[in-house]
Scaffold this motif. Structure first.
Motif, PDB file in Angstrom:
ATOM      1  N   GLN A   7     -21.688  30.967  33.922  1.00  0.00           N
ATOM      2  CA  GLN A   7     -20.667  32.000  33.760  1.00  0.00           C
ATOM      3  C   GLN A   7     -20.490  32.264  32.255  1.00  0.00           C
ATOM      4  OE1 GLN A   7     -19.266  33.470  36.717  1.00  0.00           O
ATOM      5  NE2 GLN A   7     -21.064  32.304  37.354  1.00  0.00           N
ATOM      6  N   ALA A   8     -21.263  33.234  31.759  1.00  0.00           N
ATOM      7  CA  ALA A   8     -21.298  33.480  30.314  1.00  0.00           C
ATOM      8  C   ALA A   8     -19.916  33.828  29.767  1.00  0.00           C
ATOM      9  CB  ALA A   8     -22.290  34.598  29.997  1.00  0.00           C
ATOM     10  N   GLY A   9     -19.147  34.621  30.509  1.00  0.00           N
ATOM     11  CA  GLY A   9     -17.815  35.009  30.038  1.00  0.00           C
ATOM     12  C   GLY A   9     -16.914  33.810  29.833  1.00  0.00           C
ATOM     13  N   VAL A  10     -16.928  32.884  30.786  1.00  0.00           N
ATOM     14  CA  VAL A  10     -16.104  31.685  30.674  1.00  0.00           C
ATOM     15  C   VAL A  10     -16.562  30.829  29.494  1.00  0.00           C
ATOM     16  CG1 VAL A  10     -15.404  29.562  31.838  1.00  0.00           C
ATOM     17  CG2 VAL A  10     -15.588  31.683  33.136  1.00  0.00           C
ATOM     18  N   ILE A  11     -17.869  30.687  29.340  1.00  0.00           N
ATOM     19  CA  ILE A  11     -18.409  29.846  28.276  1.00  0.00           C
ATOM     20  C   ILE A  11     -18.048  30.418  26.903  1.00  0.00           C
ATOM     21  CG2 ILE A  11     -20.551  29.030  27.215  1.00  0.00           C
ATOM     22  CD1 ILE A  11     -21.734  28.919  30.057  1.00  0.00           C
ATOM     23  N   PHE A  12     -18.256  31.721  26.715  1.00  0.00           N
ATOM     24  CA  PHE A  12     -17.931  32.332  25.426  1.00  0.00           C
ATOM     25  C   PHE A  12     -16.426  32.278  25.161  1.00  0.00           C
ATOM     26  CE2 PHE A  12     -22.001  34.942  25.860  1.00  0.00           C
ATOM     27  CZ  PHE A  12     -22.692  34.115  24.999  1.00  0.00           C
ATOM     28  N   PHE A  13     -15.619  32.450  26.224  1.00  0.00           N
ATOM     29  CA  PHE A  13     -14.165  32.402  26.059  1.00  0.00           C
ATOM     30  C   PHE A  13     -13.727  31.004  25.626  1.00  0.00           C
ATOM     31  CE2 PHE A  13      -9.849  31.822  27.726  1.00  0.00           C
ATOM     32  CZ  PHE A  13      -9.207  32.873  27.096  1.00  0.00           C
ATOM     33  N   ARG A  14     -14.320  29.986  26.217  1.00  0.00           N
ATOM     34  CA  ARG A  14     -13.982  28.612  25.826  1.00  0.00           C
ATOM     35  C   ARG A  14     -14.340  28.363  24.365  1.00  0.00           C
ATOM     36  NH1 ARG A  14     -15.560  24.478  30.775  1.00  0.00           N
ATOM     37  NH2 ARG A  14     -14.202  25.413  32.362  1.00  0.00           N
ATOM     38  N   TRP A  15     -15.514  28.803  23.972  1.00  0.00           N
ATOM     39  CA  TRP A  15     -15.912  28.630  22.572  1.00  0.00           C
ATOM     40  C   TRP A  15     -14.937  29.340  21.641  1.00  0.00           C
ATOM     41  CZ3 TRP A  15     -21.816  29.881  23.375  1.00  0.00           C
ATOM     42  CH2 TRP A  15     -22.430  28.774  23.976  1.00  0.00           C
ATOM     43  N   ALA A  16     -14.510  30.534  22.027  1.00  0.00           N
ATOM     44  CA  ALA A  16     -13.588  31.293  21.181  1.00  0.00           C
ATOM     45  C   ALA A  16     -12.242  30.582  21.068  1.00  0.00           C
ATOM     46  CB  ALA A  16     -13.399  32.703  21.750  1.00  0.00           C
ATOM     47  N   VAL A  17     -11.721  30.082  22.181  1.00  0.00           N
ATOM     48  CA  VAL A  17     -10.429  29.395  22.152  1.00  0.00           C
ATOM     49  C   VAL A  17     -10.515  28.111  21.341  1.00  0.00           C
ATOM     50  CG1 VAL A  17      -8.738  28.183  23.586  1.00  0.00           C
ATOM     51  CG2 VAL A  17      -9.633  30.393  24.317  1.00  0.00           C
ATOM     52  N   ILE A  18     -11.573  27.339  21.564  1.00  0.00           N
ATOM     53  CA  ILE A  18     -11.742  26.098  20.811  1.00  0.00           C
ATOM     54  C   ILE A  18     -11.884  26.387  19.318  1.00  0.00           C
ATOM     55  CG2 ILE A  18     -13.300  24.144  20.433  1.00  0.00           C
ATOM     56  CD1 ILE A  18     -13.903  24.229  23.451  1.00  0.00           C
ATOM     57  N   GLY A  19     -12.654  27.430  18.979  1.00  0.00           N
ATOM     58  CA  GLY A  19     -12.786  27.808  17.576  1.00  0.00           C
ATOM     59  C   GLY A  19     -11.463  28.240  16.970  1.00  0.00           C
ATOM     60  N   LEU A  20     -10.671  29.038  17.725  1.00  0.00           N
ATOM     61  CA  LEU A  20      -9.378  29.503  17.230  1.00  0.00           C
ATOM     62  C   LEU A  20      -8.435  28.331  16.974  1.00  0.00           C
ATOM     63  CD1 LEU A  20      -7.439  31.857  16.617  1.00  0.00           C
ATOM     64  CD2 LEU A  20      -6.842  31.878  19.047  1.00  0.00           C
ATOM     65  N   LEU A  21      -8.365  27.405  17.938  1.00  0.00           N
ATOM     66  CA  LEU A  21      -7.493  26.243  17.769  1.00  0.00           C
ATOM     67  C   LEU A  21      -7.978  25.351  16.629  1.00  0.00           C
ATOM     68  CD1 LEU A  21      -6.845  25.300  21.512  1.00  0.00           C
ATOM     69  CD2 LEU A  21      -5.326  26.524  19.948  1.00  0.00           C
ATOM     70  N   GLY A  22      -9.301  25.209  16.515  1.00  0.00           N
ATOM     71  CA  GLY A  22      -9.847  24.403  15.429  1.00  0.00           C
ATOM     72  C   GLY A  22      -9.525  24.980  14.062  1.00  0.00           C
ATOM     73  N   PHE A  23      -9.685  26.303  13.913  1.00  0.00           N
ATOM     74  CA  PHE A  23      -9.377  26.936  12.635  1.00  0.00           C
ATOM     75  C   PHE A  23      -7.876  26.866  12.338  1.00  0.00           C
ATOM     76  CE2 PHE A  23     -13.483  29.367  12.941  1.00  0.00           C
ATOM     77  CZ  PHE A  23     -13.995  28.903  11.747  1.00  0.00           C
ATOM     78  N   ALA A  24      -7.038  27.009  13.379  1.00  0.00           N
ATOM     79  CA  ALA A  24      -5.592  26.911  13.169  1.00  0.00           C
ATOM     80  C   ALA A  24      -5.204  25.517  12.684  1.00  0.00           C
ATOM     81  CB  ALA A  24      -4.854  27.248  14.464  1.00  0.00           C
ATOM     82  N   ALA A  25      -5.796  24.489  13.310  1.00  0.00           N
ATOM     83  CA  ALA A  25      -5.507  23.114  12.887  1.00  0.00           C
ATOM     84  C   ALA A  25      -5.993  22.860  11.461  1.00  0.00           C
ATOM     85  CB  ALA A  25      -6.150  22.129  13.865  1.00  0.00           C
ATOM     86  N   ALA A  26      -7.208  23.329  11.147  1.00  0.00           N
ATOM     87  CA  ALA A  26      -7.748  23.141   9.797  1.00  0.00           C
ATOM     88  C   ALA A  26      -6.889  23.865   8.756  1.00  0.00           C
ATOM     89  CB  ALA A  26      -9.187  23.639   9.740  1.00  0.00           C
ATOM     90  N   SER A  27      -6.394  25.067   9.099  1.00  0.00           N
ATOM     91  CA  SER A  27      -5.550  25.822   8.173  1.00  0.00           C
ATOM     92  C   SER A  27      -4.226  25.106   7.934  1.00  0.00           C
ATOM     93  CB  SER A  27      -5.290  27.228   8.727  1.00  0.00           C
ATOM     94  OG  SER A  27      -6.497  27.909   8.960  1.00  0.00           O
ATOM     95  N   TRP A  28      -3.662  24.529   8.994  1.00  0.00           N
ATOM     96  CA  TRP A  28      -2.398  23.794   8.844  1.00  0.00           C
ATOM     97  C   TRP A  28      -2.588  22.570   7.958  1.00  0.00           C
ATOM     98  CZ3 TRP A  28      -0.788  18.853  10.224  1.00  0.00           C
ATOM     99  CH2 TRP A  28       0.584  18.624  10.144  1.00  0.00           C
ATOM    100  N   VAL A  29      -3.675  21.830   8.170  1.00  0.00           N
ATOM    101  CA  VAL A  29      -3.959  20.655   7.339  1.00  0.00           C
ATOM    102  C   VAL A  29      -4.190  21.079   5.888  1.00  0.00           C
ATOM    103  CG1 VAL A  29      -5.619  18.795   6.928  1.00  0.00           C
ATOM    104  CG2 VAL A  29      -4.873  19.304   9.261  1.00  0.00           C
ATOM    105  N   PHE A  30      -4.947  22.146   5.683  1.00  0.00           N
ATOM    106  CA  PHE A  30      -5.235  22.660   4.345  1.00  0.00           C
ATOM    107  C   PHE A  30      -3.944  23.038   3.622  1.00  0.00           C
ATOM    108  CE2 PHE A  30      -6.069  26.623   1.878  1.00  0.00           C
ATOM    109  CZ  PHE A  30      -6.846  26.080   0.869  1.00  0.00           C
TER     110      PHE A  30
END
Length: 399
Positions: free
Chosen positions: A71-94
Motif C-alpha cells: 500500500q504505497a499511500g500508507v507507506i509514504f504517509f508513514r514516512w512523512a509523519v515520521i519525518g515530520l515528528l523527527g524534524f520537530a523533535a530535532a528542532s526543539w532540541v536544537f
C-alpha cells in the motif's frame, strides 16, 4: 459527482459538530468570554483539526501490505509523519540547546524563536554544511559511474537494494546519495551566488534612483517595468535556450550565463523594493543633515540608507533566494540549466521521474525521484519559515 456530495455532507456534519462544540464550551465554562465570543469559523477550525488528526492516526496504523500488494499511500504517509515528528523533535532540541549555549545575544534570539523558525534555521545550517563539505561527505564522486545500475533505495538485497548504496543508484550506475550531496553544492551554491548578484544589482540601482530621482529614476523604472511585464520563467527559458546554443559543449559557460540571466531578471524585483524603501528614507531629517555636511553618494547609500533598510531587504533576500533556487531547479528540469554530468536536483527529478510509475508495486523504487524533489521542497519551506519569523520581528508585533 458522488464524491462532491460526500464532501458537502462531510462539511455540513463538521459545521454541526463545530456549533455543538462551541455551545458545549459555553455551557461548561459558564458562558465565559473565550467560548462566548468564539466565531463559528474558529470552532470549525478546531473540529476540522481534530478530525484530521484522528483520520491521520487511523490511516497511519493501516496495514502496509494487503493481499500481498504494498500500500504505497500508507507507506509514504508513514514516512512523512515520521519525518515530520523527527524534524520537530530535532528542532526543539536544537532550540533548547542554543537557549543556554552561546552569547547573550544569540541566547536571547533563540528564546524568542518559534519552533518553526528553529526548524528553518536548523535545515539551513545542515544544507550549508553539506554544500560546503560535499567533497568530504559524499562517498563517491558526482560523475563516478559504479558497477550496479538501478539499485533500489533502502539497502535491502531482498528488494533489489545494496548496503553500499543506501539510496540506490540511477540508470547508469551513479550513486544517488553522492549526487544528492553534490546537488546541494551545485544547486544551493549557485542559487546563493545568483541571489547575491541580483541584490547587488537591484539594490544599488534602486537606492541610486531613490537618492538622485529625476530622469535617471524614470529611465531605470521604465526599464524595470518592461522586464517585469514578461513572465520571468518563460523569459529565463528563452534566454537560456539561446545561451545554451552559444555555449556549445562548454557546460561551465552555460552555468555562467544562467547566473547572470537569472540575476538580471530577479534584480528587477529587488530594484522595486529598494527604490520604495529608499524613497521613504531619503526624506528623513538625518539624510538632509548628511547632505548639508557635504557627504558623498557612497556615504548616503551605504552609511545612512542601507542600515535602515536591512530588515525588509533581509526578508526579501530569503524570499528571492527561494524563487531563484526554484527557477534554477526548473531550468535544469527542462534541460537548459546546470548541465550534466554535474549533479543537480532538478535534473535528478527529470532523469528519475519514470520510477514513480512503480509506486504501486514497489514503493522503495518510487522513493528515488522523490529524494531530490523532497530536498528542494524542504529547503524552500525552511527558508520561508525563517523569513516569516524575520518579518514578524521587523514588524514590531508581539506574540
Amino acid at each position: 459527482m458522488s464524491a462532491l456530495i460526500w464532501i458537502a455532507v462531510g462539511l455540513l456534519v463538521l459545521w454541526a459538530v463545530a456549533w455543538a462544540f462551541r455551545l458545549a464550551g459555553q455551557k461548561a465554562t459558564g458562558n465565559k468570554p473565550y467560548f462566548r465570543d468564539m466565531p463559528l469559523g474558529v470552532a470549525f477550525g478546531y473540529v476540522f483539526a481534530a478530525a484530521a488528526i484522528a483520520f491521520s492516526a487511523w490511516y497511519f496504523f493501516q496495514p502496509r501490505v494487503v493481499d500481498a500488494v504494498p500500500q504505497a499511500g500508507v507507506i509514504f504517509f508513514r514516512w512523512a509523519v515520521i519525518g515530520l515528528l523527527g524534524f520537530a523533535a530535532a528542532s526543539w532540541v536544537f532550540r533548547t540547546i542554543f537557549r543556554t549555549v552561546g552569547t547573550e545575544g544569540s541566547k536571547k534570539l533563540f528564546r524568542s524563536m518559534p519552533l518553526t523558525a528553529a526548524f528553518g534555521v536548523l535545515i539551513i545550517i545542515i544544507y550549508a554544511i553539506v554544500s560546503i563539505f560535499a567533497g568530504v561527505l559524499a562517498p563517491y564522486g558526482q560523475e563516478e559511474i559504479l558497477g550496479a545500475a538501478n539499485v533500489v533505495a533502502g539497502g535491502d538485497p531482498a528488494l533489489g537494494g545494496d548496503p553500499e548504496f543506501p539510496l540506490g543508484t540511477d540508470q547508469i550506475g551513479r550513486d544517488i546519495l553522492s549526487r544528492l550531496i553534490f546537488g546541494a553544492q551545485n544547486t544551493v551554491g549557485i542559487a546563493f551566488v545568483t541571489t547575491c548578484l541580483a541584490f547587488f544589482l537591484g539594490g544599488s540601482l534602486g537606492f541610486l534612483a531613490a537618492v538622485l530621482g529625476g530622469w535617471l529614476d524614470q529611465l531605470l523604472s521604465r526599464m524595470v517595468d518592461a522586464l517585469m511585464a514578461i513572465p520571468s520563467l518563460i523569459f529565463s527559458l528563452l534566454l537560456m535556450t539561446i545561451a545554451t546554443a552559444w555555449a556549445g559543449s562548454e557546460a561551465w559557460l552555460v552555468t555562467i550565463y544562467m547566473i547572470f540571466i537569472i540575476a538580471v531578471i530577479d534584480s528587477t524585483r529587488v530594484f522595486r523594493l529598494s527604490r520604495a524603501v529608499g524613497q521613504s528614507i531619503v526624506v528623513m531629517d538625518y539624510i538632509e543633515a548628511a547632505k548639508l555636511r557635504g557627504e558623498g553618494m557612497g556615504y548616503l547609500i551605504f552609511r545612512e540608507i542601507l542600515p535602515n533598510a536591512v530588515a525588509p531587504l533581509l526578508a526579501e533576500f530569503g524570499l528571492r533566494f527561494c524563487f531563484v533556487f526554484l527557477t534554477i531547479a526548473s531550468l535544469s528540469f527542462l534541460g537548459v540549466g546546470i548541465q550534466p554530468p554535474k549533479a543537480d536536483w532538478g535534473t535528478m527529478v527529470r532523469d528519475l521521474s519514470q520510477f514513480i510509475n512503480f509506486a504501486a508495486f514497489a514503493p522503495n523504487v518510487a522513493v528515488t525521484p522523490l529524494l531530490a524533489a523532497g530536498a528542494i521542497a524542504l529547503l524552500t519551506v525552511a527558508v520561508n519559515f525563517v523569513v516569516d519569523w524575520m518579518l514578524h520581528k521587523s514588524s514590531g508585533l508581539k506574540e
